[in-house]
Scaffold this motif. Structure first.
Motif, PDB file in Angstrom:
ATOM      1  N   GLU A 190       0.838  -1.192   0.000  1.00 55.89           N
ATOM      2  CA  GLU A 190       0.000   0.000   0.000  1.00 55.89           C
ATOM      3  C   GLU A 190       0.877   1.248   0.000  1.00 55.89           C
ATOM      4  O   GLU A 190       1.832   1.347   0.762  1.00 55.89           O
ATOM      5  N   ALA A 191       0.532   2.215  -0.862  1.00 57.11           N
ATOM      6  CA  ALA A 191       1.285   3.471  -0.917  1.00 57.11           C
ATOM      7  C   ALA A 191       0.364   4.616  -0.547  1.00 57.11           C
ATOM      8  O   ALA A 191      -0.808   4.642  -0.951  1.00 57.11           O
ATOM      9  N   ASN A 192       0.878   5.545   0.226  1.00 59.01           N
ATOM     10  CA  ASN A 192       0.071   6.705   0.601  1.00 59.01           C
ATOM     11  C   ASN A 192       0.038   7.726  -0.534  1.00 59.01           C
ATOM     12  O   ASN A 192       0.858   7.670  -1.455  1.00 59.01           O
ATOM     13  N   SER A 193      -0.920   8.647  -0.443  1.00 58.58           N
ATOM     14  CA  SER A 193      -1.074   9.716  -1.439  1.00 58.58           C
ATOM     15  C   SER A 193      -1.151   9.140  -2.852  1.00 58.58           C
ATOM     16  O   SER A 193      -0.469   9.619  -3.768  1.00 58.58           O
ATOM     17  N   THR A 194      -1.946   8.100  -3.001  1.00 56.76           N
ATOM     18  CA  THR A 194      -2.046   7.397  -4.290  1.00 56.76           C
ATOM     19  C   THR A 194      -3.502   7.085  -4.604  1.00 56.76           C
ATOM     20  O   THR A 194      -4.271   6.722  -3.707  1.00 56.76           O
ATOM     21  N   THR A 195      -3.846   7.198  -5.877  1.00 54.84           N
ATOM     22  CA  THR A 195      -5.180   6.791  -6.317  1.00 54.84           C
ATOM     23  C   THR A 195      -5.144   5.315  -6.675  1.00 54.84           C
ATOM     24  O   THR A 195      -4.264   4.884  -7.423  1.00 54.84           O
ATOM     25  N   TYR A 196      -6.104   4.562  -6.146  1.00 55.77           N
ATOM     26  CA  TYR A 196      -6.206   3.134  -6.429  1.00 55.77           C
ATOM     27  C   TYR A 196      -7.540   2.823  -7.099  1.00 55.77           C
ATOM     28  O   TYR A 196      -8.500   3.603  -7.011  1.00 55.77           O
ATOM     29  N   TYR A 197      -7.569   1.668  -7.771  1.00 59.64           N
ATOM     30  CA  TYR A 197      -8.758   1.241  -8.488  1.00 59.64           C
ATOM     31  C   TYR A 197      -9.171  -0.144  -7.997  1.00 59.64           C
ATOM     32  O   TYR A 197      -8.325  -1.016  -7.749  1.00 59.64           O
ATOM     33  N   LEU A 198     -10.497  -0.338  -7.861  1.00 58.76           N
ATOM     34  CA  LEU A 198     -11.022  -1.629  -7.415  1.00 58.76           C
ATOM     35  C   LEU A 198     -11.578  -2.365  -8.624  1.00 58.76           C
ATOM     36  O   LEU A 198     -12.381  -1.813  -9.388  1.00 58.76           O
ATOM     37  N   TYR A 199     -11.136  -3.613  -8.777  1.00 58.90           N
ATOM     38  CA  TYR A 199     -11.598  -4.432  -9.887  1.00 58.90           C
ATOM     39  C   TYR A 199     -12.387  -5.621  -9.357  1.00 58.90           C
ATOM     40  O   TYR A 199     -11.999  -6.244  -8.359  1.00 58.90           O
ATOM     41  N   ALA A 200     -13.485  -5.959 -10.050  1.00 57.28           N
ATOM     42  CA  ALA A 200     -14.160  -7.233  -9.829  1.00 57.28           C
ATOM     43  C   ALA A 200     -13.435  -8.236 -10.717  1.00 57.28           C
ATOM     44  O   ALA A 200     -13.183  -7.960 -11.898  1.00 57.28           O
ATOM     45  N   VAL A 201     -13.089  -9.379 -10.165  1.00 57.28           N
ATOM     46  CA  VAL A 201     -12.260 -10.354 -10.882  1.00 57.28           C
ATOM     47  C   VAL A 201     -13.008 -11.664 -11.020  1.00 57.28           C
ATOM     48  O   VAL A 201     -13.662 -12.129 -10.066  1.00 57.28           O
ATOM     49  N   GLY A 202     -12.885 -12.296 -12.204  1.00 56.41           N
ATOM     50  CA  GLY A 202     -13.574 -13.551 -12.449  1.00 56.41           C
ATOM     51  C   GLY A 202     -12.634 -14.719 -12.698  1.00 56.41           C
ATOM     52  O   GLY A 202     -13.050 -15.725 -13.265  1.00 56.41           O
ATOM     53  N   ASP A 203     -11.365 -14.631 -12.274  1.00 53.39           N
ATOM     54  CA  ASP A 203     -10.403 -15.696 -12.548  1.00 53.39           C
ATOM     55  C   ASP A 203     -10.729 -16.982 -11.797  1.00 53.39           C
ATOM     56  O   ASP A 203     -10.601 -18.082 -12.336  1.00 53.39           O
ATOM     57  N   THR A 204     -11.159 -16.854 -10.548  1.00 53.22           N
ATOM     58  CA  THR A 204     -11.455 -18.026  -9.735  1.00 53.22           C
ATOM     59  C   THR A 204     -12.734 -18.680 -10.223  1.00 53.22           C
ATOM     60  O   THR A 204     -13.718 -18.000 -10.510  1.00 53.22           O
ATOM     61  N   ASP A 205     -12.705 -20.018 -10.308  1.00 53.66           N
ATOM     62  CA  ASP A 205     -13.880 -20.740 -10.795  1.00 53.66           C
ATOM     63  C   ASP A 205     -14.904 -20.839  -9.664  1.00 53.66           C
ATOM     64  O   ASP A 205     -14.947 -21.812  -8.916  1.00 53.66           O
ATOM     65  N   TYR A 250     -11.418  -9.240 -15.571  1.00 54.84           N
ATOM     66  CA  TYR A 250     -11.532  -8.150 -14.602  1.00 54.84           C
ATOM     67  C   TYR A 250     -12.370  -7.023 -15.169  1.00 54.84           C
ATOM     68  O   TYR A 250     -12.416  -6.801 -16.385  1.00 54.84           O
ATOM     69  N   VAL A 251     -13.034  -6.318 -14.265  1.00 53.50           N
ATOM     70  CA  VAL A 251     -13.810  -5.120 -14.607  1.00 53.50           C
ATOM     71  C   VAL A 251     -13.554  -4.086 -13.526  1.00 53.50           C
ATOM     72  O   VAL A 251     -13.690  -4.381 -12.344  1.00 53.50           O
ATOM     73  N   LYS A 252     -13.175  -2.894 -13.919  1.00 57.51           N
ATOM     74  CA  LYS A 252     -12.935  -1.816 -12.951  1.00 57.51           C
ATOM     75  C   LYS A 252     -14.272  -1.273 -12.480  1.00 57.51           C
ATOM     76  O   LYS A 252     -15.100  -0.860 -13.297  1.00 57.51           O
ATOM     77  N   ILE A 253     -14.519  -1.285 -11.159  1.00 56.66           N
ATOM     78  CA  ILE A 253     -15.829  -0.876 -10.670  1.00 56.66           C
ATOM     79  C   ILE A 253     -15.788   0.336  -9.736  1.00 56.66           C
ATOM     80  O   ILE A 253     -16.833   0.912  -9.417  1.00 56.66           O
ATOM     81  N   ALA A 254     -14.604   0.740  -9.295  1.00 55.60           N
ATOM     82  CA  ALA A 254     -14.535   1.898  -8.391  1.00 55.60           C
ATOM     83  C   ALA A 254     -13.100   2.401  -8.310  1.00 55.60           C
ATOM     84  O   ALA A 254     -12.169   1.753  -8.793  1.00 55.60           O
ATOM     85  N   GLN A 255     -12.962   3.578  -7.709  1.00 57.74           N
ATOM     86  CA  GLN A 255     -11.638   4.101  -7.412  1.00 57.74           C
ATOM     87  C   GLN A 255     -11.693   4.808  -6.064  1.00 57.74           C
ATOM     88  O   GLN A 255     -12.777   5.152  -5.578  1.00 57.74           O
ATOM     89  N   PHE A 256     -10.533   5.003  -5.452  1.00 59.58           N
ATOM     90  CA  PHE A 256     -10.476   5.751  -4.205  1.00 59.58           C
ATOM     91  C   PHE A 256      -9.087   6.355  -4.067  1.00 59.58           C
ATOM     92  O   PHE A 256      -8.169   6.021  -4.823  1.00 59.58           O
ATOM     93  N   TYR A 257      -8.944   7.226  -3.102  1.00 50.87           N
ATOM     94  CA  TYR A 257      -7.671   7.873  -2.859  1.00 50.87           C
ATOM     95  C   TYR A 257      -7.162   7.453  -1.488  1.00 50.87           C
ATOM     96  O   TYR A 257      -7.888   7.568  -0.490  1.00 50.87           O
ATOM     97  N   ASN A 258      -5.948   6.929  -1.452  1.00 54.11           N
ATOM     98  CA  ASN A 258      -5.312   6.578  -0.192  1.00 54.11           C
ATOM     99  C   ASN A 258      -4.499   7.792   0.244  1.00 54.11           C
ATOM    100  O   ASN A 258      -3.481   8.105  -0.367  1.00 54.11           O
ATOM    101  N   ASP A 259      -4.966   8.504   1.263  1.00 60.62           N
ATOM    102  CA  ASP A 259      -4.371   9.807   1.550  1.00 60.62           C
ATOM    103  C   ASP A 259      -2.990   9.711   2.204  1.00 60.62           C
ATOM    104  O   ASP A 259      -2.431   8.616   2.344  1.00 60.62           O
ATOM    105  N   ALA A 260      -2.477  10.846   2.578  1.00 62.42           N
ATOM    106  CA  ALA A 260      -1.110  10.906   3.105  1.00 62.42           C
ATOM    107  C   ALA A 260      -0.941  10.103   4.394  1.00 62.42           C
ATOM    108  O   ALA A 260       0.168   9.712   4.742  1.00 62.42           O
ATOM    109  N   SER A 261      -2.069   9.846   5.078  1.00 57.72           N
ATOM    110  CA  SER A 261      -2.002   9.063   6.319  1.00 57.72           C
ATOM    111  C   SER A 261      -2.343   7.592   6.095  1.00 57.72           C
ATOM    112  O   SER A 261      -2.449   6.830   7.055  1.00 57.72           O
ATOM    113  N   GLY A 262      -2.523   7.219   4.837  1.00 52.35           N
ATOM    114  CA  GLY A 262      -2.856   5.823   4.544  1.00 52.35           C
ATOM    115  C   GLY A 262      -4.310   5.499   4.787  1.00 52.35           C
ATOM    116  O   GLY A 262      -4.660   4.329   4.993  1.00 52.35           O
ATOM    117  N   ASN A 263      -5.166   6.518   4.771  1.00 54.96           N
ATOM    118  CA  ASN A 263      -6.596   6.293   4.958  1.00 54.96           C
ATOM    119  C   ASN A 263      -7.326   6.370   3.625  1.00 54.96           C
ATOM    120  O   ASN A 263      -7.066   7.251   2.812  1.00 54.96           O
TER     121      ASN A 263
END
Lengths: 268, 125
Positions: A108-123, A144-157
């Motif tokens: 996990e990196a702080n001050s970074t934008t991350y993306y959430l993917y729904a994944v279908g690899d597992t049977d 995979y399908v990208k379904i959301a994004q969020f920002y991990n702020d400078a404090s890792g929240n």
């Protein structure tokens, strides 16, 4: 006789159905079809269905759960591979809480934008999830399908969770284009906002909110509220800013502890 | 020596992360532009808000937190302070207006108007 045979063969050739690729035919596969045509009709109907459902998503909204986790609501989703040649359908029957254990690679990196993917690899019938700093694909995943994004702020929240939705687009008229909650007393402070690039303190009870993305004209609607006994009035509106004045019940301009403003209108 | 170096770095770090605001000094009172979006810049935002004229970029910490005299803020000698002369002028004007109102009420009463009649004209108090 040879001419008759030839004529019959030609007639049969042009009378037989061509395998259209642009339709779902509810009458096929008819029981009268030749065995050699079954594959073709199956593929045509499957392609039509796939064209409709390849981007399907119902529910599965993503919300903030905690400083280190998200919350994915129930729903169904189609998860294709990158080429779009195979699509896996998954159904989430209970709320899921993906967190940093689902990061695709690295830490996990702080001050970074991350993306959430729904994944279908597992049977399985349900999707799994992957968090990635990549906006295009999670590392090591095929479906995979990208379904959301969020920002991990400078404090890792985790902050600023945005759940993507199959929608009319951000410019649809009834979508709120901007809002702000700020403190007008003491140091003018933005408590939270969407689409606000800056704020100007013009004087007592006099503020200008600038929008990050402008409206198509000055004819959009704003609505504001302030603390008890205080009222928000429009001073002036341009396509890129809204200037408001806050009054008390005596008609005097005042700084209010809490001021909120919502704006909606056309951007195209 | 180590102590002085440590204090020096603390000083540098504290000022390095101070948020800047832009004070437009030609307005009365001065107007203060604060950036919200990380990608925003003062020039673009000033154009949106139609802010013109001279300006100074200063630390947010230099802006007074007590806004009692907000309508009299000016920028002078590198800081935002209240213009005491303007404030006194405004207060003197308010006092005069109040006295003028009372004088007018007394004159109207001397002409025979009652309190109820003055109230219908939304005069009184």
């Amino acid at each position: 006789m040879k001419k008759l045979t030839f004529f019959i063969l030609v007639t049969l050739f042009f009378a037989s159905k061509s395998f259209a690729v642009s339709e779902w035919d509810v009458t096929e596969i008819a029981g009268s079809r030749n065995a050699s045509d079954i594959d073709a009709y199956s593929i045509v109907n499957a392609q039509a269905q796939d064209r409709l459902l390849i981007g399907y998503r119902r529910g599965m909204g993503v919300n903030y759960s905690s400083a280190s986790a998200l919350s994915v609501l129930t729903g169904e989703i189609a998860i294709p591979n990158a080429a779009g040649t195979v699509t896996r359908y998954r159904r989430l029957t209970t709320t899921n809480a993906p967190g940093w254990a689902q990061i695709d690679t690295g830490a996990e990196a702080n001050s970074t934008t991350y993306y959430l993917y729904a994944v279908g690899d597992t049977d399985s019938t349900e999707p799994t999830f992957s968090i990635s700093a990549s906006s295009s694909a999670p590392s090591g995943k095929t479906y995979y399908v990208k379904i959301a994004q969020f920002y991990n702020d400078a404090s890792g929240n985790i902050t600023n969770v945005i759940s993507y939705r199959p929608d009319y687009g951000a410019d649809y008229p009834d979508v709120v284009k901007g809002w702000v909650n700020f403190t007008g007393t003491g140091t003018v402070t933005i408590n939270d906002q969407h689409n606000v690039s800056s704020i100007t303190d013009n004087g007592t009870g006099d503020y200008t909110i600038n929008w990050s993305t402008a409206f198509s004209s000055a004819y959009y609607a704003i609505s504001g509220n302030a603390a008890i006994g205080n009222f928000v009035n429009i001073s002036s509106i341009t396509s890129s800013s809204s200037r408001i004045l806050v009054y008390d019940y005596n008609g005097l301009q005042v700084d209010s502890a809490t001021i909120t403003l919502i704006a909606t209108g056309d951007r195209i | 020596m180590k102590r002085y170096l440590f204090l020096f770095f603390i000083l540098i770090c504290s000022t390095a992360y101070a948020e800047k605001v832009r004070v437009f000094t030609d307005y009365k009172p001065v107007r203060i532009l604060r950036l919200v979006d990380k990608g925003a810049d003062f020039e673009t935002e000033a154009a949106k808000a139609d802010l013109k004229g001279n300006f100074k970029d200063i630390d947010d910490s230099a802006i007074p937190t007590d806004k009692a005299d907000r309508d009299f803020w000016k920028f002078e000698k590198g800081e935002v302070t209240a213009n005491k002369a303007s404030k006194k002028e405004r207060e003197d004007l308010k006092t005069k207006k109040k006295a003028d109102k009372q004088s007018a009420i007394q004159k109207l009463k001397a002409m025979g108007l009652t309190d109820e009649e003055l109230a219908t004209l939304k005069i009184g108090g």
